[in-house]
Design an enzyme around this catalytic site. Sequence first.
Site, PDB file in Angstrom:
ATOM      1  N   SER A   1     -46.407 -14.885  59.887  1.00  0.00           N
ATOM      2  CA  SER A   1     -46.263 -15.969  60.367  1.00  0.00           C
ATOM      3  C   SER A   1     -45.337 -16.765  59.358  1.00  0.00           C
ATOM      4  CB  SER A   1     -47.772 -16.582  60.747  1.00  0.00           C
ATOM      5  OG  SER A   1     -48.351 -16.210  61.595  1.00  0.00           O
TER       6      SER A   1
ATOM      7  N   GLY B   1     -48.354 -15.382  64.758  1.00  0.00           N
ATOM      8  CA  GLY B   1     -46.738 -15.149  64.501  1.00  0.00           C
ATOM      9  C   GLY B   1     -46.053 -16.474  64.247  1.00  0.00           C
TER      10      GLY B   1
ATOM     11  N   GLY C   1     -42.489 -18.932  64.514  1.00  0.00           N
ATOM     12  CA  GLY C   1     -41.703 -19.499  65.486  1.00  0.00           C
ATOM     13  C   GLY C   1     -42.284 -20.691  66.444  1.00  0.00           C
TER      14      GLY C   1
ATOM     15  N   CYS D   1     -54.045 -18.217  66.713  1.00  0.00           N
ATOM     16  CA  CYS D   1     -52.752 -18.850  66.144  1.00  0.00           C
ATOM     17  C   CYS D   1     -51.806 -19.044  67.070  1.00  0.00           C
ATOM     18  CB  CYS D   1     -52.320 -18.335  64.817  1.00  0.00           C
ATOM     19  SG  CYS D   1     -51.618 -19.485  63.797  1.00  0.00           S
ATOM     20  N   PHE D   2     -50.813 -18.147  67.316  1.00  0.00           N
ATOM     21  CA  PHE D   2     -49.587 -18.345  68.134  1.00  0.00           C
ATOM     22  C   PHE D   2     -50.456 -17.989  69.519  1.00  0.00           C
ATOM     23  CE2 PHE D   2     -45.537 -16.811  69.740  1.00  0.00           C
ATOM     24  CZ  PHE D   2     -44.792 -18.030  69.443  1.00  0.00           C
TER      25      PHE D   2
ATOM     26  N   GLN E   1     -51.623 -21.067  71.102  1.00  0.00           N
ATOM     27  CA  GLN E   1     -50.514 -21.719  71.698  1.00  0.00           C
ATOM     28  C   GLN E   1     -50.233 -20.912  72.974  1.00  0.00           C
ATOM     29  OE1 GLN E   1     -47.754 -21.878  68.401  1.00  0.00           O
ATOM     30  NE2 GLN E   1     -49.238 -22.514  67.156  1.00  0.00           N
TER      31      GLN E   1
ATOM     32  N   ASN F   1     -52.648 -21.379  59.309  1.00  0.00           N
ATOM     33  CA  ASN F   1     -51.120 -21.264  58.950  1.00  0.00           C
ATOM     34  C   ASN F   1     -50.238 -21.690  60.374  1.00  0.00           C
ATOM     35  OD1 ASN F   1     -48.379 -21.033  58.487  1.00  0.00           O
ATOM     36  ND2 ASN F   1     -48.582 -18.667  58.264  1.00  0.00           N
TER      37      ASN F   1
ATOM     38  N   GLY G   1     -47.373 -24.607  62.255  1.00  0.00           N
ATOM     39  CA  GLY G   1     -46.825 -25.767  62.442  1.00  0.00           C
ATOM     40  C   GLY G   1     -46.583 -26.269  63.742  1.00  0.00           C
ATOM     41  N   PHE G   2     -46.988 -25.778  64.782  1.00  0.00           N
ATOM     42  CA  PHE G   2     -47.036 -26.421  66.278  1.00  0.00           C
ATOM     43  C   PHE G   2     -48.559 -26.224  66.805  1.00  0.00           C
ATOM     44  CE2 PHE G   2     -42.924 -24.420  65.600  1.00  0.00           C
ATOM     45  CZ  PHE G   2     -42.085 -25.190  66.051  1.00  0.00           C
TER      46      PHE G   2
ATOM     47  N   HIS H   1     -57.429 -18.684  61.281  1.00  0.00           N
ATOM     48  CA  HIS H   1     -57.575 -17.177  61.160  1.00  0.00           C
ATOM     49  C   HIS H   1     -58.555 -16.695  61.049  1.00  0.00           C
ATOM     50  CE1 HIS H   1     -52.973 -16.209  60.837  1.00  0.00           C
ATOM     51  NE2 HIS H   1     -52.867 -17.571  60.717  1.00  0.00           N
TER      52      HIS H   1
ATOM     53  N   GLU I   1     -59.820 -13.878  60.719  1.00  0.00           N
ATOM     54  CA  GLU I   1     -59.744 -12.535  59.834  1.00  0.00           C
ATOM     55  C   GLU I   1     -59.904 -12.922  58.259  1.00  0.00           C
ATOM     56  OE1 GLU I   1     -55.782 -14.024  59.437  1.00  0.00           O
ATOM     57  OE2 GLU I   1     -57.104 -13.693  61.008  1.00  0.00           O
TER      58      GLU I   1
END
Length: 380
Positions: free
Chosen positions: A55, A236, A238, A264-265, A268, A306, A308-309, A354, A356
């Site tokens: 990520s 992930g 981006g 996380c990703f 989103q 972790n 940023g979006f 996260h 995990e």
Amino acid sequence: MTTSTRGAHRTPAVLVLEDGRIFRGRAYGAVGATFGEAVFSTGMTGYQETLTDPSYHRQVVVMTAPHVGNTGINDEDMESRRIWVSGYVVRDPARVPSNWRSTRSLDQELAAQGVVGISGIDTRALTRHLRERGAMRVGIFSGNALPDEGTMLAEVRQAPEMSGADLSAEVATTEAYVVPAIGEKKFTVAAVDLGIKGMTPHRMAERGIEVHVLPATATVDDVYAVEPDGVFFSNGPGDPATADHPVSVMQGVLERGTPLFGICFGNQILGRALGFGTFKLKYGHRGINQPVQDRTTGKVEVTAHNHGFAVDAPLDQVSDTPYGRAEVSHVCLNDNVVEGLQLLDRPAFSVQYHPEAAAGPHDAAYLFDRFVNLMEGQRA
């Protein structure tokens, strides 16, 4: 990125932010030039897991803890096959690592993998700057890569931004592989790899799950070819606004009503699949000490982040979606950012952080059990 490793700790280095702020220090790791998005991580430990978290692809990580590298590097705590950060920024690196599991120093590992870093700068001042101005593009220059300040700044401003970046396919596996269940096999899960950390399928394997890790390009047919009891979408890098393919695949899973879990990703992606928007946070959440409340139980947990979006979903109401009712299940207590979603009429949920938790904390490990419960309920 250009790199060399000779005499790094004595070589001058310069960090240049896209707004013109400059910090001067010494090269750490490889010598050369590198570019990325400047972000800060508040964890006091777990730097090896941070460095190898996919990520962090195309990000230059600033460590807020003043001493980094104390426990060296080992071969057991890698979260993926390589270091993914574009650059690394520390204040006082350890001169000699001290840990019985250590096989080499952090400096040596960064140099061996060609990761350009900088040490000896005021990371507290840099972190405060990023908190006030927001995450931004940055360059680290050292050795023969030290041009004049105007040239360095121009190169930083030519680097790609994180907004609009489609990166998951760059870090994901290109070939499917299987992580076998530990002990008796109870379930099969198809895990779509958008930048998965190694500890995630391990946590599922501990619970009797055979995990089929699939490339980011996997189709709905690829997912169901493994006859899954559940489907997982990983973390992930981006901008989630670019992730049209994973969103389409997730919508196919939701239509079939298969138990679904995203991290996380993946959170989103679920947000977009349900019709919510996403947005870029000013400086994001990174570290292993973020307070989150599980609104379904009222419990507060310390969590590893972790991102940023974030997902733009209403905190105070149940929303109608094409797949039934949805609500925000988790929220960050620092800034009320959405940290989890769940469907009320289908077996699907996700969290922005996260569970995990490599390296720690383990407050959120129950979420893997919640996923198991969904699959048990569906089977029953």
